[in-house]
Design an enzyme around this catalytic site. Structure first.
Site, PDB file in Angstrom:
ATOM      1  N   ASP A   1       0.830  -1.200   0.000  1.00 35.95           N
ATOM      2  CA  ASP A   1       0.000   0.000   0.000  1.00 35.95           C
ATOM      3  C   ASP A   1       0.869   1.256   0.000  1.00 35.95           C
ATOM      4  O   ASP A   1       1.631   1.483   0.944  1.00 35.95           O
ATOM      5  CB  ASP A   1      -0.899  -0.014   1.240  1.00 35.95           C
ATOM      6  N   ASP A   2       0.775   2.058  -1.060  1.00 31.71           N
ATOM      7  CA  ASP A   2       1.499   3.340  -1.168  1.00 31.71           C
ATOM      8  C   ASP A   2       3.004   3.158  -1.315  1.00 31.71           C
ATOM      9  O   ASP A   2       3.784   4.033  -0.920  1.00 31.71           O
ATOM     10  CB  ASP A   2       1.232   4.244   0.036  1.00 31.71           C
TER      11      ASP A   2
ATOM     12  N   CYS B   1      -6.456   3.940  -3.410  1.00 32.89           N
ATOM     13  CA  CYS B   1      -6.641   2.630  -2.769  1.00 32.89           C
ATOM     14  C   CYS B   1      -7.768   1.758  -3.316  1.00 32.89           C
ATOM     15  O   CYS B   1      -7.531   0.685  -3.868  1.00 32.89           O
ATOM     16  CB  CYS B   1      -6.859   2.829  -1.273  1.00 32.89           C
TER      17      CYS B   1
ATOM     18  N   ARG C   1      -7.514  -1.507  -6.090  1.00 32.19           N
ATOM     19  CA  ARG C   1      -7.807  -2.881  -5.668  1.00 32.19           C
ATOM     20  C   ARG C   1      -8.923  -3.499  -6.511  1.00 32.19           C
ATOM     21  O   ARG C   1      -8.884  -4.686  -6.857  1.00 32.19           O
ATOM     22  CB  ARG C   1      -8.163  -2.884  -4.177  1.00 32.19           C
TER      23      ARG C   1
ATOM     24  N   LYS D   1      -5.455  -5.669   4.111  1.00 28.76           N
ATOM     25  CA  LYS D   1      -6.385  -4.554   3.897  1.00 28.76           C
ATOM     26  C   LYS D   1      -7.323  -4.864   2.727  1.00 28.76           C
ATOM     27  O   LYS D   1      -6.885  -5.111   1.616  1.00 28.76           O
ATOM     28  CB  LYS D   1      -5.585  -3.283   3.618  1.00 28.76           C
TER      29      LYS D   1
ATOM     30  N   HIS E   1     -10.700  -2.850   1.733  1.00 24.84           N
ATOM     31  CA  HIS E   1     -11.006  -1.518   1.201  1.00 24.84           C
ATOM     32  C   HIS E   1     -11.860  -1.519  -0.068  1.00 24.84           C
ATOM     33  O   HIS E   1     -11.693  -0.677  -0.956  1.00 24.84           O
ATOM     34  CB  HIS E   1      -9.729  -0.711   0.973  1.00 24.84           C
TER      35      HIS E   1
ATOM     36  N   SER F   1      -8.318   1.601   5.029  1.00 24.64           N
ATOM     37  CA  SER F   1      -6.948   2.038   5.285  1.00 24.64           C
ATOM     38  C   SER F   1      -6.633   2.144   6.771  1.00 24.64           C
ATOM     39  O   SER F   1      -7.491   2.476   7.585  1.00 24.64           O
ATOM     40  CB  SER F   1      -6.702   3.394   4.620  1.00 24.64           C
TER      41      SER F   1
ATOM     42  N   HIS G   1       1.542   2.279   3.930  1.00 25.64           N
ATOM     43  CA  HIS G   1       0.598   3.391   4.104  1.00 25.64           C
ATOM     44  C   HIS G   1       0.781   3.966   5.510  1.00 25.64           C
ATOM     45  O   HIS G   1       0.959   3.226   6.470  1.00 25.64           O
ATOM     46  CB  HIS G   1      -0.827   2.844   3.927  1.00 25.64           C
TER      47      HIS G   1
ATOM     48  N   ASP H   1      -0.320  -0.891  -4.759  1.00 19.75           N
ATOM     49  CA  ASP H   1      -1.587  -0.341  -5.241  1.00 19.75           C
ATOM     50  C   ASP H   1      -1.463   1.028  -5.900  1.00 19.75           C
ATOM     51  O   ASP H   1      -2.302   1.421  -6.697  1.00 19.75           O
ATOM     52  CB  ASP H   1      -2.628  -0.289  -4.111  1.00 19.75           C
ATOM     53  N   ASN H   2      -0.460   1.806  -5.537  1.00 18.90           N
ATOM     54  CA  ASN H   2      -0.236   3.117  -6.147  1.00 18.90           C
ATOM     55  C   ASN H   2       1.090   3.661  -5.642  1.00 18.90           C
ATOM     56  O   ASN H   2       1.738   3.056  -4.778  1.00 18.90           O
ATOM     57  CB  ASN H   2      -1.373   4.114  -5.855  1.00 18.90           C
TER      58      ASN H   2
ATOM     59  N   LYS I   1       1.177   9.204  -5.525  1.00 23.46           N
ATOM     60  CA  LYS I   1      -0.198   8.782  -5.282  1.00 23.46           C
ATOM     61  C   LYS I   1      -1.190   9.909  -5.561  1.00 23.46           C
ATOM     62  O   LYS I   1      -0.944  11.074  -5.252  1.00 23.46           O
ATOM     63  CB  LYS I   1      -0.312   8.354  -3.821  1.00 23.46           C
TER      64      LYS I   1
END
Length: 461
Positions: free
Chosen positions: A24-25, A64, A68, A117, A119, A142, A209, A261-262, A282
């Site tokens: 994540d991130d 996010c 996904r 996660k 989301h 998140s 994240h 994810d980004n 992001k």
């Protein structure tokens, strides 16, 4: 046929296990094998040496929930009606009519699990157990959506952060230091208990994240401070999973994918990753927002140690897994196409003529076409010239208006610094045509098109 021949045939006929590890991130440059000068990631570096590394892999959207949705369904997020990041107690979520990778593989006998996660909607009907996952452990959104958010009270009013086991809340979190370890232990246990049958394991780490959390075993280990410690623990987690596969004789016949994810949440400064050499992060369609590290390992079928620069997007993962496993594709239309011929070296051409970069509700911001990346006029956020955040407190973005079409040769100009739109009008026109064709399918709220085939209303629940 002898017993040994029967055993060999059974091994050859066994469908491969599939493991998707999704952080994540995380920034493009946050792994040693992707250029990190100050974070040790030996397990992922070794995975790349023994697998295939993609250097032009794009997430479906730089945020996010949408990202996904894209990787799990093979659809552009706006096709399934998902955009931005769901807040707690969202009234909508991923429609259960959609076919996720889990649901697709479950239909052919796979055991399935998701740890980390989610989301994609926190109402019970949208949670993982209703999207094809037999087992679930993790958080529904998140990890910063809790009362300890630095802007709690001034911007947000979050309730407690729940930790789920399937449909039951086990606890509400006040400390996330052991969560990466718990997710890893669950993953190892799932592999051990399902080693006699094909399985799909989706490991969606809440880290890196913000807020950043790391266990005691990795605190202070990295040259890049707290953020680097977190990445080192994720690398350890990957190592534990790979070691478990090897221990149980599953290594050769398991597809393992690692990506994120980004891009990095740049406002958080020293608690954010690095997207270098790409621009922005992001929440933008620029390269730093959507180009991510990607490694795939499948010893039985993939020649190791190769690096591929052919553009691929997260929407292509589901149909690629379908081809590898022999699973049927979803009945509803999807946007992804199998990139298996690229991975095995039979082709260097993407099966997609172009990739489309949407953001917000349904704004087409950019298009990747061959070596070209073109952006339409739009508003985006940047930390350029701003004061970066520090130690978990975010800085403040400023908004910029891109007022004219921008075209970049991203093979030679990775940082997107030289706009060549006026020098290549024929390329601009070709991409305009491709964009208009996609707008007829998915729309573009920047242009407020009428008569599109956008299925957002029909596919969101």
């Amino acid at each position: 046929m002898s017993c040994s021949e029967n055993k060999e045939k059974k091994i050859q006929d066994t469908p491969p296990n599939v493991i998707l590890i999704f952080t994540d991130d995380q920034g493009y440059q946050d792994l040693g094998t992707f250029g990190a000068p100050d974070i040790a990631t030996p397990h992922l570096d070794n995975m790349a040496l023994n697998g295939v590394k993609l250097t032009s892999f794009y997430v479906a959207q730089a945020v996010c929930s949408a990202s996904r949705a894209g990787i799990l369904t093979g659809c552009y997020p706006n096709r399934v009606g998902i955009h931005n990041a769901y807040m707690p107690n969202a009234k909508t979520g991923l429609n259960t009519k959609e076919t996720t990778i889990a649901k697709m593989l479950k239909s052919i006998g796979y055991r399935t699990a998701m740890y980390g996660k989610w989301h994609l909607g926190d109402d019970k009907k949208f949670m993982p157990n209703n999207h094809g996952f037999d087992d679930y452990f993790g958080i529904p959104y998140s990890n910063d959506m809790w009362p300890l958010h630095p802007q709690q009270g001034s911007v947000f009013n979050f309730g407690p952060l729940p930790l789920y086991e399937n449909e039951k809340i086990l606890d509400t979190l006040t400390d996330q230091s052991d969560l990466t370890t718990q997710i890893t232990e669950r993953s190892v246990a799932f592999i051990e208990s399902n080693k006699e049958q094909p399985f799909f394991l989706y490991v969606a780490h809440p880290q890196p994240h913000v807020p950043l959390f790391v266990s005691d075993k990795f605190k202070g280990k990295s040259e890049r401070g707290h953020y680097g410690d977190v990445i080192m623990e994720i690398d350890w987690s990957v190592g534990q999973i790979l070691a478990t596969l090897k221990k149980n004789g599953l290594e050769d016949n398991t597809v393992v994918i690692f990506t994120s994810d980004n891009g990095p949440w740049l406002a958080y400064g020293n608690h954010a990753g690095s997207a270098l050499p790409f621009s922005e992060g992001k929440g933008t369609a620029w390269e730093g927002g959507q180009r991510e590290p990607f490694i795939i390992k499948y010893p039985k079928k993939l020649t190791p140690g190769r690096t591929l620069d052919t553009p691929v997007m997260a929407i292509d993962i589901l149909p690629t897994i379908a081809e590898i496993t022999g699973a049927p594709l979803p009945k509803l239309p999807i946007d992804g196409k199998s990139v298996w011929p690229i991975l095995i070296g039979e082709s260097t051409e993407s099966p997609q003529e172009a990739y489309f970069f949407y953001y917000r509700v349904n704004e087409l911001h950019g298009v990747r076409y061959g070596k070209w990346k073109m952006y339409f006029p739009h508003t985006y956020r940047t930390m350029e010239g701003q004061t970066l955040g520090k130690d978990g407190i975010p800085g403040e973005y400023k908004m910029i208006n891109l007022e004219e079409i921008a075209l970049y040769n991203v093979l030679n100009d990775k940082s997107e610094t030289h706009n060549v739109a006026k020098e290549y009008p024929e390329v601009v026109e070709k991409i305009r045509i491709l964009a208009n064709n996609m707008r007829q399918k998915l729309g573009d709220s920047l242009l407020e098109l009428e008569g599109t085939e956008n299925r957002e209303v029909g596919r969101v629940d």
